[in-house]
Write an enzyme that holds these catalytic residues in place. Structure first.
Site, PDB file in Angstrom:
ATOM      1  N   ALA A 249      15.635  27.301 -36.908  1.00  0.00           N
ATOM      2  CA  ALA A 249      14.899  26.595 -37.969  1.00  0.00           C
ATOM      3  C   ALA A 249      13.503  26.157 -37.518  1.00  0.00           C
ATOM      4  CB  ALA A 249      15.706  25.371 -38.396  1.00  0.00           C
ATOM      5  N   GLY A 251      12.508  28.888 -39.164  1.00  0.00           N
ATOM      6  CA  GLY A 251      12.834  30.273 -39.468  1.00  0.00           C
ATOM      7  C   GLY A 251      11.745  31.312 -39.313  1.00  0.00           C
ATOM      8  N   GLY A 252      10.601  30.951 -38.766  1.00  0.00           N
ATOM      9  CA  GLY A 252       9.510  31.929 -38.633  1.00  0.00           C
ATOM     10  C   GLY A 252       9.957  33.184 -37.893  1.00  0.00           C
ATOM     11  N   LYS A 253      10.731  33.002 -36.824  1.00  0.00           N
ATOM     12  CA  LYS A 253      11.124  34.167 -36.023  1.00  0.00           C
ATOM     13  C   LYS A 253      12.276  34.919 -36.687  1.00  0.00           C
ATOM     14  CE  LYS A 253       9.249  31.786 -32.076  1.00  0.00           C
ATOM     15  NZ  LYS A 253       8.968  30.491 -32.761  1.00  0.00           N
ATOM     16  N   ASP A 268      21.308  27.309 -36.102  1.00  0.00           N
ATOM     17  CA  ASP A 268      20.601  26.075 -35.750  1.00  0.00           C
ATOM     18  C   ASP A 268      21.590  24.935 -35.907  1.00  0.00           C
ATOM     19  OD1 ASP A 268      17.359  25.360 -35.456  1.00  0.00           O
ATOM     20  OD2 ASP A 268      18.639  23.673 -36.031  1.00  0.00           O
ATOM     21  N   ASP A 294      26.083  24.185 -32.896  1.00  0.00           N
ATOM     22  CA  ASP A 294      25.436  23.988 -31.598  1.00  0.00           C
ATOM     23  C   ASP A 294      25.502  25.330 -30.866  1.00  0.00           C
ATOM     24  OD1 ASP A 294      24.906  23.518 -28.892  1.00  0.00           O
ATOM     25  OD2 ASP A 294      25.644  21.461 -29.018  1.00  0.00           O
ATOM     26  N   ASP A 310      14.532  30.412 -28.863  1.00  0.00           N
ATOM     27  CA  ASP A 310      13.302  29.608 -28.971  1.00  0.00           C
ATOM     28  C   ASP A 310      13.771  28.166 -28.804  1.00  0.00           C
ATOM     29  OD1 ASP A 310      10.789  28.656 -29.578  1.00  0.00           O
ATOM     30  OD2 ASP A 310      10.975  28.984 -31.733  1.00  0.00           O
ATOM     31  N   CYS A 363       7.575  26.392 -26.712  1.00  0.00           N
ATOM     32  CA  CYS A 363       6.182  26.061 -27.052  1.00  0.00           C
ATOM     33  C   CYS A 363       5.753  24.870 -26.200  1.00  0.00           C
ATOM     34  CB  CYS A 363       6.039  25.769 -28.542  1.00  0.00           C
ATOM     35  SG  CYS A 363       7.177  24.526 -29.160  1.00  0.00           S
TER      36      CYS A 363
HETATM   37  C1  LIG Z   1      11.452  25.126 -31.417  1.00  0.00           C
HETATM   38  S1  LIG Z   1      12.434  24.830 -32.795  1.00  0.00           S
HETATM   39  C2  LIG Z   1      12.766  26.449 -33.369  1.00  0.00           C
HETATM   40  C3  LIG Z   1      11.676  27.059 -34.207  1.00  0.00           C
HETATM   41  C4  LIG Z   1      12.123  28.366 -34.843  1.00  0.00           C
HETATM   42  N1  LIG Z   1      12.627  29.308 -33.879  1.00  0.00           N
HETATM   43  C5  LIG Z   1      11.033  29.043 -35.651  1.00  0.00           C
HETATM   44  O1  LIG Z   1      10.411  29.990 -35.186  1.00  0.00           O
HETATM   45  O2  LIG Z   1      10.793  28.635 -36.791  1.00  0.00           O
HETATM   46  C6  LIG Z   1      13.953  24.405 -32.037  1.00  0.00           C
HETATM   47  C7  LIG Z   1      15.154  24.322 -32.956  1.00  0.00           C
HETATM   48  O3  LIG Z   1      16.298  24.186 -32.118  1.00  0.00           O
HETATM   49  C8  LIG Z   1      17.282  23.483 -32.839  1.00  0.00           C
HETATM   50  N2  LIG Z   1      18.266  23.055 -31.831  1.00  0.00           N
HETATM   51  C9  LIG Z   1      18.141  22.095 -30.883  1.00  0.00           C
HETATM   52  N3  LIG Z   1      19.243  22.054 -30.113  1.00  0.00           N
HETATM   53  C10 LIG Z   1      20.071  23.015 -30.581  1.00  0.00           C
HETATM   54  C11 LIG Z   1      21.367  23.471 -30.200  1.00  0.00           C
HETATM   55  N4  LIG Z   1      22.021  22.914 -29.184  1.00  0.00           N
HETATM   56  N5  LIG Z   1      21.924  24.480 -30.905  1.00  0.00           N
HETATM   57  C12 LIG Z   1      21.280  25.060 -31.948  1.00  0.00           C
HETATM   58  N6  LIG Z   1      20.049  24.660 -32.355  1.00  0.00           N
HETATM   59  C13 LIG Z   1      19.456  23.659 -31.671  1.00  0.00           C
HETATM   60  C14 LIG Z   1      16.512  22.400 -33.534  1.00  0.00           C
HETATM   61  O4  LIG Z   1      17.233  21.919 -34.661  1.00  0.00           O
HETATM   62  C15 LIG Z   1      15.217  23.136 -33.905  1.00  0.00           C
HETATM   63  O5  LIG Z   1      15.311  23.609 -35.231  1.00  0.00           O
END
Ligand SMILES: C[S@@+](CC[C@H](N)C(=O)[O-])C[C@H]1O[C@@H](n2cnc3c(N)ncnc32)[C@H](O)[C@@H]1O
Length: 430
Positions: A249, A251-253, A268, A294, A310, A363
């Site tokens: 989330a 979701g860009g990728k 996510d 998770d 990511d 990032c």
């Molecule tokens: C850097 S953002 C991702 C951005 C996304 N890849 C994009 O390009 O739009 C990190 C995401 O990791 C999720 N997150 C954090 N810990 C997590 C976990 N243990 N399992 C799954 N998702 C997790 C967060 O809710 C957040 O949406």
């Protein structure tokens, strides 16, 4: 210097909303996002709302130098709210082209609105007038980042690179878009007054309501920083391959992988953020399976041709659009996040098919979340090896490629700036 029009017509409500937003942004990591939904901001008309946001962004982009200027004038720190009013006053007078008398007058009025702070009216007036008489320098790179972060960057990248990184904090970024159909690049670039960067990102310096821009309603593009678009491209997914996006989330990728024709599973742990993935998929007419779980403990047993992680990180590379992250981050965040990232990397490796590709990215500009993370992962995981990324591959800036074929993308490696990222690609043994 920000390009917003001088706006001495914006009144006290716009400044009061800016004060709430600045206080929220500096209060916690999620503060800026929460502050943007504040009713005081929503109640303003469009022009005043734009002024309030631009004022807060300009303040955050120059917070270090603004504070240094204020410290030279104030011996004993006043209450927090007065400090915020002073910061906004300096930003108006020297960054937003607000006439000095309006910057000073409205700052005094803001303090006067709070009965408990009446006694600070004189101080605000004197400090801001003093600075108007002797305008401060607000662009010294060594002051633009918090000192603990600047010291980290100097230790990791050397003094010259640290200065170049920090200098970008003061710059307002252009908007980068990823295109659903690369064949539409030239047409969309013309319609959006943009240019196509190496790798395929469309960069435009347009401002205003994105939803009204050509191509938005029909889902022809989504906002995605040029650096953020590189990791998914490096997986080079082919139509029909399976792809897993583990922290997906908003979701860009996921959209990139789906647009390339992969059968995507987007995981996510945040259900509300996953809703944004679903909305983005619906707008762009792309499809993916979405799973709220998770990623470290997700009980699904499938493996995938291509896996993207990511990972959640300190996000210190995103300061161009989120200057608040610099000031909300704490030194202890990095170690805590690095521990989470290593668990997620192990999970990502388990989900990668034999012979499949895995891309890890963050990032963040902090080596513990990038180079250190990957060295430790390779040390404990015999089944994966680095798959070196070539200079220029999928838009990877030449200056970002490290000798081991991972990418340390610094914000100044691309003309006009990008987010800072670290990216590594692995192959799992067959
Ligand atoms: C850097 S953002 C991702 C951005 C996304 N890849 C994009 O390009 O739009 C990190 C995401 O990791 C999720 N997150 C954090 N810990 C997590 C976990 N243990 N399992 C799954 N998702 C997790 C967060 O809710 C957040 O949406």
């Amino acid at each position: 210097m920000t390009d917003i029009a001088p706006n001495d017509a914006a009144g006290l409500p716009a400044r009061a909303a800016a004060l709430d937003l600045l206080t929220a942004a500096l209060g916690s990591r999620a503060g800026m996002d929460e502050g943007l939904t504040h009713p005081a901001l929503a109640a303003l008309d469009g022009r005043d709302r734009a002024f309030a946001r631009a004022l807060v962004m300009a303040t955050l982009r120059h917070l270090g130098p603004i504070d240094a200027a204020l410290q030279s004038k104030v011996r004993k720190p006043p209450p927090d709210k007065v400090v915020q009013v002073l910061r906004l006053g300096v930003a108006q007078a020297f960054l937003l082209k607000t006439p000095p008398h309006a910057a000073v007058g409205t700052s005094v009025d803001l303090v006067a609105q709070d009965r408990g702070l009446q006694m600070f009216k004189g101080l605000v007036n004197a400090v801001l007038r003093g600075l108007v008489r002797e305008p401060p320098a607000l662009h010294d790179p060594e002051l633009l980042a918090p000192s603990w972060l600047y010291a980290r960057w100097r230790a990791a990248f050397g003094p010259d690179e640290a200065r170049r990184i920090a200098a970008i904090i003061a710059q307002e970024p252009a908007t980068d878009l990823s295109l659903k159909d690369p064949a539409r690049a030239a047409a969309l670039a013309a319609e959006l007054d943009g240019e196509i960067l190496t790798g395929g990102t469309l960069r435009t310096s347009r401002r205003g309501d994105l939803a009204a821009w050509p191509g938005f309603a029909e889902g022809g593009w989504w906002v995605q920083d040029a650096s953020a678009a590189i990791p998914a491209r490096l997986l080079a997914v082919q139509p029909g391959e399976t792809a897993l996006d583990l922290c997906a989330a908003p979701g860009g990728k996921t959209l990139q992988l789906a647009a390339a024709g992969a059968q995507v599973t987007a995981v996510d742990r945040s259900a509300p953020r996953l809703k944004r993935v679903a909305e983005n998929l619906a707008r762009t007419g792309l499809s993916a399976e979405t799973v709220a779980a998770d990623a470290a403990t997700w009980p699904d047993r499938r493996t995938f041709d291509a896996v993207l992680l990511d990972a959640p990180c300190s996000a210190t590379g995103t300061f161009r659009r989120h200057p608040d992250v610099l000031w909300a981050a704490k030194p202890s965040d990095v170690a805590g996040l690095a521990a989470v990232q290593s668990k997620l990397l192990d999970a990502a490796a388990r989900r990668t098919k034999a012979g499949g590709r895995l891309v890890y990215c963050v990032c963040s500009l902090e080596p513990e979340e990038g180079e250190g993370q990957v060295a430790a992962f390779l040390g404990r995981t015999a089944a994966v090896a680095l798959d070196p990324i070539q200079a220029g591959e999928d838009g990877a800036p030449v200056a970002s490629v490290r000798p081991d074929g991972t990418l340390r993308i610094l914000p100044h490696h691309t003309e006009g700036g990008t987010d800072g990222f670290y990216v590594a690609r692995f192959r799992k043994s067959g």
